[in-house]
Scaffold this active site. Structure first.
Site, PDB file in Angstrom:
ATOM      1  N   VAL A  60       2.123   6.368  13.484  1.00 16.38           N
ATOM      2  CA  VAL A  60       1.404   5.159  12.684  1.00 16.38           C
ATOM      3  C   VAL A  60       2.499   4.050  12.810  1.00 16.38           C
ATOM      4  O   VAL A  60       1.884   2.822  13.024  1.00 16.38           O
ATOM      5  CB  VAL A  60       1.408   5.572  11.145  1.00 16.38           C
ATOM      6  CG1 VAL A  60       0.871   4.300  10.514  1.00 16.38           C
ATOM      7  CG2 VAL A  60       0.445   6.720  10.809  1.00 16.38           C
TER       8      VAL A  60
ATOM      9  N   GLU B 122      10.619   1.963  10.110  1.00 21.51           N
ATOM     10  CA  GLU B 122      11.593   2.791   9.838  1.00 21.51           C
ATOM     11  C   GLU B 122      10.751   4.045  10.075  1.00 21.51           C
ATOM     12  O   GLU B 122       9.883   4.507   9.337  1.00 21.51           O
ATOM     13  CB  GLU B 122      12.314   2.782   8.689  1.00 21.51           C
ATOM     14  CG  GLU B 122      13.436   1.760   8.712  1.00 21.51           C
ATOM     15  CD  GLU B 122      14.424   1.815  10.014  1.00 21.51           C
ATOM     16  OE1 GLU B 122      14.823   2.870  10.314  1.00 21.51           O
ATOM     17  OE2 GLU B 122      14.795   0.901  10.333  1.00 21.51           O
TER      18      GLU B 122
ATOM     19  N   GLY C 195       7.555   5.346   7.793  1.00 19.91           N
ATOM     20  CA  GLY C 195       6.590   6.513   7.797  1.00 19.91           C
ATOM     21  C   GLY C 195       6.696   7.252   9.317  1.00 19.91           C
ATOM     22  O   GLY C 195       7.735   7.222   9.798  1.00 19.91           O
ATOM     23  N   SER C 196       5.717   7.724   9.690  1.00 21.60           N
ATOM     24  CA  SER C 196       5.805   8.522  11.073  1.00 21.60           C
ATOM     25  C   SER C 196       5.651   7.621  12.050  1.00 21.60           C
ATOM     26  O   SER C 196       5.257   6.577  12.072  1.00 21.60           O
ATOM     27  CB  SER C 196       4.390   9.362  10.996  1.00 21.60           C
ATOM     28  OG  SER C 196       3.258   8.591  10.900  1.00 21.60           O
TER      29      SER C 196
ATOM     30  N   CYS D 222      13.747  11.676   5.739  1.00 18.81           N
ATOM     31  CA  CYS D 222      13.793  11.250   7.190  1.00 18.81           C
ATOM     32  C   CYS D 222      15.465  11.506   7.590  1.00 18.81           C
ATOM     33  O   CYS D 222      15.440  11.629   8.862  1.00 18.81           O
ATOM     34  CB  CYS D 222      13.283   9.716   7.576  1.00 18.81           C
ATOM     35  SG  CYS D 222      14.415   8.589   6.293  1.00 18.81           S
TER      36      CYS D 222
ATOM     37  N   GLU E 235       9.991  16.381  15.030  1.00 20.94           N
ATOM     38  CA  GLU E 235      10.260  16.268  13.256  1.00 20.94           C
ATOM     39  C   GLU E 235       9.330  17.274  12.702  1.00 20.94           C
ATOM     40  O   GLU E 235       8.254  17.040  12.936  1.00 20.94           O
ATOM     41  CB  GLU E 235      10.203  14.897  12.865  1.00 20.94           C
ATOM     42  CG  GLU E 235      10.743  14.737  11.408  1.00 20.94           C
ATOM     43  CD  GLU E 235      10.416  13.322  11.035  1.00 20.94           C
ATOM     44  OE1 GLU E 235       9.137  12.570  11.382  1.00 20.94           O
ATOM     45  OE2 GLU E 235      11.183  12.894  10.188  1.00 20.94           O
TER      46      GLU E 235
ATOM     47  N   LYS F  11       0.950  -1.216   0.178  1.00 21.93           N
ATOM     48  CA  LYS F  11      -0.070  -0.101   0.157  1.00 21.93           C
ATOM     49  C   LYS F  11       1.099   1.291   0.015  1.00 21.93           C
ATOM     50  O   LYS F  11       1.382   1.481   0.918  1.00 21.93           O
ATOM     51  CB  LYS F  11      -0.898  -0.164   1.294  1.00 21.93           C
ATOM     52  CG  LYS F  11      -1.911   1.126   1.104  1.00 21.93           C
ATOM     53  CD  LYS F  11      -2.449   2.013   2.401  1.00 21.93           C
ATOM     54  CE  LYS F  11      -1.512   3.143   2.777  1.00 21.93           C
ATOM     55  NZ  LYS F  11      -1.460   4.199   1.890  1.00 21.93           N
TER      56      LYS F  11
HETATM   57  P1  NDP Z   1       2.591   8.262   7.540  1.00 17.77           P
HETATM   58  O1  NDP Z   1       2.814   7.557   8.664  1.00 17.77           O
HETATM   59  O2  NDP Z   1       1.450   9.252   7.653  1.00 17.77           O
HETATM   60  O3  NDP Z   1       2.257   7.338   6.415  1.00 17.77           O
HETATM   61  C1  NDP Z   1       3.121   6.306   6.073  1.00 17.77           C
HETATM   62  C2  NDP Z   1       2.214   5.267   5.248  1.00 17.77           C
HETATM   63  O4  NDP Z   1       1.300   4.737   6.251  1.00 17.77           O
HETATM   64  C3  NDP Z   1       1.274   5.774   4.400  1.00 17.77           C
HETATM   65  O5  NDP Z   1       1.162   4.812   3.291  1.00 17.77           O
HETATM   66  C4  NDP Z   1      -0.093   5.997   5.021  1.00 17.77           C
HETATM   67  O6  NDP Z   1      -1.147   5.769   4.178  1.00 17.77           O
HETATM   68  C5  NDP Z   1      -0.025   4.606   5.877  1.00 17.77           C
HETATM   69  N1  NDP Z   1      -0.743   4.701   6.827  1.00 17.77           N
HETATM   70  C6  NDP Z   1      -1.319   5.609   7.586  1.00 17.77           C
HETATM   71  N2  NDP Z   1      -2.289   5.338   8.644  1.00 17.77           N
HETATM   72  C7  NDP Z   1      -2.085   3.985   8.788  1.00 17.77           C
HETATM   73  C8  NDP Z   1      -2.588   2.903   9.605  1.00 17.77           C
HETATM   74  N3  NDP Z   1      -3.495   3.313  10.732  1.00 17.77           N
HETATM   75  N4  NDP Z   1      -2.344   1.763   9.265  1.00 17.77           N
HETATM   76  C9  NDP Z   1      -1.481   1.299   8.364  1.00 17.77           C
HETATM   77  N5  NDP Z   1      -0.963   2.239   7.494  1.00 17.77           N
HETATM   78  C10 NDP Z   1      -1.211   3.504   7.695  1.00 17.77           C
HETATM   79  O7  NDP Z   1       3.985   8.857   7.177  1.00 17.77           O
HETATM   80  P2  NDP Z   1       4.216   9.833   5.803  1.00 17.77           P
HETATM   81  O8  NDP Z   1       3.674   9.173   4.502  1.00 17.77           O
HETATM   82  O9  NDP Z   1       3.556  11.264   6.273  1.00 17.77           O
HETATM   83  O10 NDP Z   1       5.761  10.033   5.742  1.00 17.77           O
HETATM   84  C11 NDP Z   1       6.376  11.006   6.198  1.00 17.77           C
HETATM   85  C12 NDP Z   1       7.155  10.207   7.698  1.00 17.77           C
HETATM   86  O11 NDP Z   1       8.081   8.951   7.164  1.00 17.77           O
HETATM   87  C13 NDP Z   1       8.013  10.999   8.307  1.00 17.77           C
HETATM   88  O12 NDP Z   1       7.804  11.053   9.704  1.00 17.77           O
HETATM   89  C14 NDP Z   1       9.510  10.602   8.021  1.00 17.77           C
HETATM   90  O13 NDP Z   1      10.530  10.880   9.102  1.00 17.77           O
HETATM   91  C15 NDP Z   1       9.113   9.091   7.886  1.00 17.77           C
HETATM   92  N6  NDP Z   1      10.216   8.635   6.916  1.00 17.77           N
HETATM   93  C16 NDP Z   1      11.160   7.706   7.616  1.00 17.77           C
HETATM   94  C17 NDP Z   1      12.162   7.071   6.940  1.00 17.77           C
HETATM   95  C18 NDP Z   1      13.090   6.086   7.648  1.00 17.77           C
HETATM   96  O14 NDP Z   1      13.450   5.407   6.796  1.00 17.77           O
HETATM   97  N7  NDP Z   1      13.220   6.187   8.925  1.00 17.77           N
HETATM   98  C19 NDP Z   1      12.241   7.347   5.414  1.00 17.77           C
HETATM   99  C20 NDP Z   1      11.321   8.373   4.918  1.00 17.77           C
HETATM  100  C21 NDP Z   1      10.222   8.765   5.559  1.00 17.77           C
HETATM  101  P3  NDP Z   1      -1.710   7.322   3.615  1.00 17.77           P
HETATM  102  O15 NDP Z   1      -1.226   7.220   2.263  1.00 17.77           O
HETATM  103  O16 NDP Z   1      -3.222   7.322   3.440  1.00 17.77           O
HETATM  104  O17 NDP Z   1      -1.451   8.483   4.329  1.00 17.77           O
END
Ligand code: NDP
Length: 483
Positions: free
Chosen positions: A232, A250, A228-229, A284, A385, A175
């Site tokens: 989540v 991550e 992601g964040s 990130c 962040e 996804k």
């Molecule tokens: P999010 O956590 O909002 O989203 C990441 C993914 O999770 C998206 O596909 C999102 O869907 C999905 N998601 C959201 N809610 C849920 C849920 N309840 N259950 C399962 N999946 C869910 O992060 P962002 O996309 O906003 O990315 C930014 C973040 O990613 C920053 O905090 C950044 O630091 C981190 N990041 C970390 C990296 C690392 O390697 N450490 C590298 C790159 C980014 P949807 O598309 O609907 O939002």
């Protein structure tokens, strides 16, 4: 006529069972519509998971080198389509075209790396205390792996998760983030052309709360890899833990650069601007806190501000642009709210700080590259962040205090130091709390053949990429054989 893009399930392109769509727009110009993607439901996720489950036995039985052939082919097709994919990425999430192209090239290289991995060893022979027995390890794939990715590296992250999952014999359901879904779908067009067997690779677009959650909670999914964040990530980790499956998270960063009094200040300023503001600070691993020893603070600040003033903001497709827009309206709002907080908390704005709205900026989510001076560690802009083009300058009395300040956050993804003192380099390597440690180099830099991941709240503490990926995507079986 706006293009429609589809889910990819069991080797077929299909709209969602909901027949609802999400419009994708260009953050540099909101009049530019890239297309519609399915707003899928948990039913679509279930279908994809079922397809991946059906395909897993055959895929697992295939030899590593045979699986590698699919990845080599995928690399070739992605390479042939890289300009289109990079352009799509720029239009979809705002990153400049050269950065998007660089990332797509990285995707090609990752596919090749893991294709080769299909020919490398997957186990060890261990001497048994029984002289007539053979004892060795083999690695079993997990089964169906759920892949949930963010929008900021829409080619590299999906590929660095899917390629190792596939080469070690797993099938996948991804996804991708809503904010970069068309780019992911275009990658899947390349994977389709590479001829993966039906059900081995599946993509379902839709919201995280619906599709992401359906993948996380489905009992047929045997492993989840997420970037992601932090919020989540934690939820996903808890769900995975409940079901006793493997998970890999991550998450965010609040990455420091330390500029010591022996540093090459020009190099440090260039690397700080590049590490902090490229990709509009939406990495990130982006530099967010700039900790400078007091003896060189003013001189460094001047150099930094000079470089920031030279940044050309604009549409990432324009050749002259160095920094594009924020990836979405919510990202822009988030950045602006942190800038407001910084001002309220008493930090001094010395560059930028505003949304750009005039002329060609009128229809995009543009913000000025921003620098705060006199930041103290208790401020939100020094702890949380921001994920935007904002640098926080923090003064330190000496090197030891710089390390203390650098470690004084909950995150621990990447960190860099600029110094000519070898002892300081060694101390930094030992004492800094970060998974990626960089000396005389910017904080944002990753090589695909090396382990990637954070310490503290930045990660669930496994590592991605390079050989490290094998640890997550397989389980070790210890085998004892006696004739
Ligand atoms: P999010 O956590 O909002 O989203 C990441 C993914 O999770 C998206 O596909 C999102 O869907 C999905 N998601 C959201 N809610 C849920 C849920 N309840 N259950 C399962 N999946 C869910 O992060 P962002 O996309 O906003 O990315 C930014 C973040 O990613 C920053 O905090 C950044 O630091 C981190 N990041 C970390 C990296 C690392 O390697 N450490 C590298 C790159 C980014 P949807 O598309 O609907 O939002």
């Amino acid at each position: 006529m706006v293009d429609s893009f589809y889910n990819y399930i069991e080797g077929q392109w299909a709209s969602s069972t909901t027949d609802r769509w999400t419009k994708v727009i260009n953050p540099a110009n909101t009049d530019d519509v890239l297309g519609n993607v399915p707003a899928s439901s948990s039913k679509d996720a279930e279908k994809a998971i079922l397809a991946a489950k059906k395909a897993k036995t055959e895929w697992k039985k295939m030899s590593g080198p045979s699986r590698g052939e699919y990845l080599y082919k995928a690399a070739e097709v992605l390479d042939a389509n890289k300009e289109d994919i990079a352009r799509t990425m720029t239009r979809e999430m705002g990153k400049t075209f050269p950065e998007a192209l660089g990332e797509t090239n990285r995707g090609v290289a990752i596919l090749r790396y893991y294709a080769g991995e299909g020919m490398r060893k997957t186990g060890d022979v261990i001497p048994s205390s029984d002289k007539d027995a053979l004892m060795h390890t083999i690695r079993a794939p997990l089964g169906v792996v759920g892949v949930i990715t963010p929008w900021n590296f829409p080619v590299a992250i999906p590929i660095w998760k899917m390629a190792p999952a596939l080469i070690y014999g797993n099938t996948v359901v991804i996804k991708p983030a809503n904010g970069a879904c068309i780019t992911a779908i275009k990658i899947f067009k390349c994977l389709e052309e590479a001829g993966f067997p039906e059900g081995v690779i599946n993509l379902v677009s839709g919201s995280g709360s619906e599709v992401g959650n359906a993948i996380t909670t489905n009992e047929k999914v045997a492993g989840i890899t997420f970037t992601g964040s932090d919020t989540v990530g934690k939820q996903i980790g808890q769900e995975a833990l409940k079901r006793g499956i493997k998970y890999q998270l991550e998450m965010g960063g609040k990455n420091p650069v330390i500029v010591t009094k022996s540093a090459d200040l020009d190099l440090a300023a260039t690397a700080t601007v590049s590490g902090g503001l490229k990709s509009t600070g939406q990495k990130c691993t982006a530099t967010s806190r700039v900790i400078v020893e007091k003896d060189v603070y003013e001189e460094f600040k001047e150099k930094l501000l000079q470089k920031v003033s030279e940044i050309n903001v604009g549409d990432g497709l324009e050749e002259t642009t160095w920094m594009g827009p924020c990836a979405s309206e919510s990202q822009l709002d988030n950045v602006l709210s942190y800038i407001e907080k910084g001002v309220k908390e008493g930090a001094e704005l010395v560059a930028g700080g505003s949304r750009l709205t005039q002329g060609s900026f009128a229809k995009g989510y543009y913000v000025e590259p921003t620098v705060f001076d006199n930041v103290t560690t208790d401020m939100a802009i020094a702890q949380e962040e921001i994920f935007g083009p904002v640098l926080a300058l923090i003064k330190a009395d000496n090197f030891e205090e710089s390390i203390e300040l650098a470690n004084n956050v909950e995150f621990g993804l990447s960190a860099s130091v600029f110094t000519k003192d070898i002892q300081q380099m060694l101390d930094f390597m030992d004492d800094i709390e970060a998974g990626l440690v960089r000396v005389n180099a910017e904080s944002a830099g990753v090589e695909l053949q090396a382990p990637f991941g954070g310490m503290k709240k930045s990660s669930s503490h496994s590592r991605e990429q390079g050989e490290a990926a094998k640890e997550f995507f397989t389980s070790i079986k210890t085998v004892f054989v006696k004739g």
